[in-house]
Design an enzyme around this catalytic site. Structure first.
Site, short mmCIF file in Angstrom:
data_model
loop_
_atom_site.label_atom_id
_atom_site.label_comp_id
_atom_site.label_asym_id
_atom_site.label_seq_id
_atom_site.Cartn_x
_atom_site.Cartn_y
_atom_site.Cartn_z
N PRO A 155 0.80 -1.22 0.00
CG PRO A 155 -0.03 -1.03 2.17
CD PRO A 155 0.61 -2.01 1.23
CG ASN A 156 -0.25 4.31 1.24
OD1 ASN A 156 -1.21 4.82 0.69
ND2 ASN A 156 -0.33 3.78 2.45
NE ARG A 208 2.32 14.06 0.17
CZ ARG A 208 2.09 13.62 1.42
NH1 ARG A 208 1.32 12.59 1.64
NH2 ARG A 208 2.65 14.23 2.44
CE1 TYR A 248 9.18 4.94 2.76
CE2 TYR A 248 7.67 6.80 2.59
CZ TYR A 248 8.11 5.66 3.25
OH TYR A 248 7.46 5.24 4.39
CG ASN A 264 8.49 -2.16 0.31
OD1 ASN A 264 7.88 -2.25 1.38
ND2 ASN A 264 9.13 -1.07 -0.05
CB ALA A 293 1.56 -0.09 6.48
CD GLU A 296 10.75 -7.90 5.68
OE1 GLU A 296 11.05 -9.02 6.18
OE2 GLU A 296 10.29 -6.97 6.35
CG HIS A 323 11.17 -2.67 4.67
ND1 HIS A 323 9.82 -2.54 4.44
CD2 HIS A 323 11.36 -3.86 5.27
CE1 HIS A 323 9.22 -3.63 4.90
NE2 HIS A 323 10.13 -4.44 5.40
NE ARG A 347 10.24 5.82 8.54
CZ ARG A 347 9.32 5.69 7.58
NH1 ARG A 347 9.49 4.78 6.63
NH2 ARG A 347 8.25 6.47 7.56
NE ARG A 391 7.24 4.01 9.92
CZ ARG A 391 6.12 4.15 9.19
NH1 ARG A 391 5.75 3.19 8.37
NH2 ARG A 391 5.40 5.26 9.25
#
Ligand code: CA2
Length: 148
Positions: A11-12, A19, A24, A75, A78, A99, A101, A108, A112
């Site tokens: 998601p996102n 943004r 990122y 990835n 969330a 995995e 990120h 962070r 997370r």
């Protein structure tokens, strides 16, 4: 050996490059998918890249690709920190899971720091920006390509 790597983004991540560049980076999701395809080509591999903001859609993609993909780059965004359902799906895949990120999740917020996926992954790449996806492709190639 030819094969397809599944690249799954949660998601996102469709907002990459649009943004929060300070977290990122400036590359878009299309840039990331092209990077994976270019890197895979170096090893004679292809990629099947999927992104969704809907958990069931990504779980369905895992089911669709679980036996055909030589490996998975995930990835989960969330869902990494929340989803037993995605973990259960990924536990059924045949190839290695890396995995990824983009950000250093350990630098962070506390929430997370835990991942439901890490213990079923062959490897984990965090905090390397989008270059982490290229590292993941190379790792899957190393784990799955037979050298003669
Ligand atoms: O660092 C990563 O790659 C994350 O998986 C990104 C997730 C976050 O929930 C994880 O803890 C770490 C968030 C992805 C959101 O992506 C955006 C991209 C651009 C703008 C806004 C969100």
């Amino acid at each position: 050996m030819a094969g397809t790597i599944a690249v799954l983004n949660g998601p996102n991540l469709n907002l990459l490059g649009v943004r929060k560049p300070e977290v990122y980076g400036r590359d878009t999701l299309a840039d990331v998918e092209a990077l994976c395809a270019r890197e895979a080509e170096r090893f004679g591999l292809t990629v099947d890249a999927r992104q969704s903001n809907h958990e069931g859609v990504i779980i369905d993609a895992v089911h669709e690709l679980r036996t055909s993909a030589v490996g998975f780059i995930v990835n989960a965004g969330a869902w990494t920190h929340t989803s037993v359902a995605l973990r259960d799906a990924l536990e059924t895949v045949e190839g290695p899971i890396i995995e990824v990120h983009i950000s250093n999740v350990h630098a962070r917020e506390e929430f997370r720091h835990h991942s439901y996926l890490s213990s079923i992954a062959s490897g984990i790449i965090v905090g390397c920006g989008v270059q982490g996806y290229a590292f993941a492709v190379a790792r899957i190639a190393a784990l799955t390509t037979v050298s003669v």
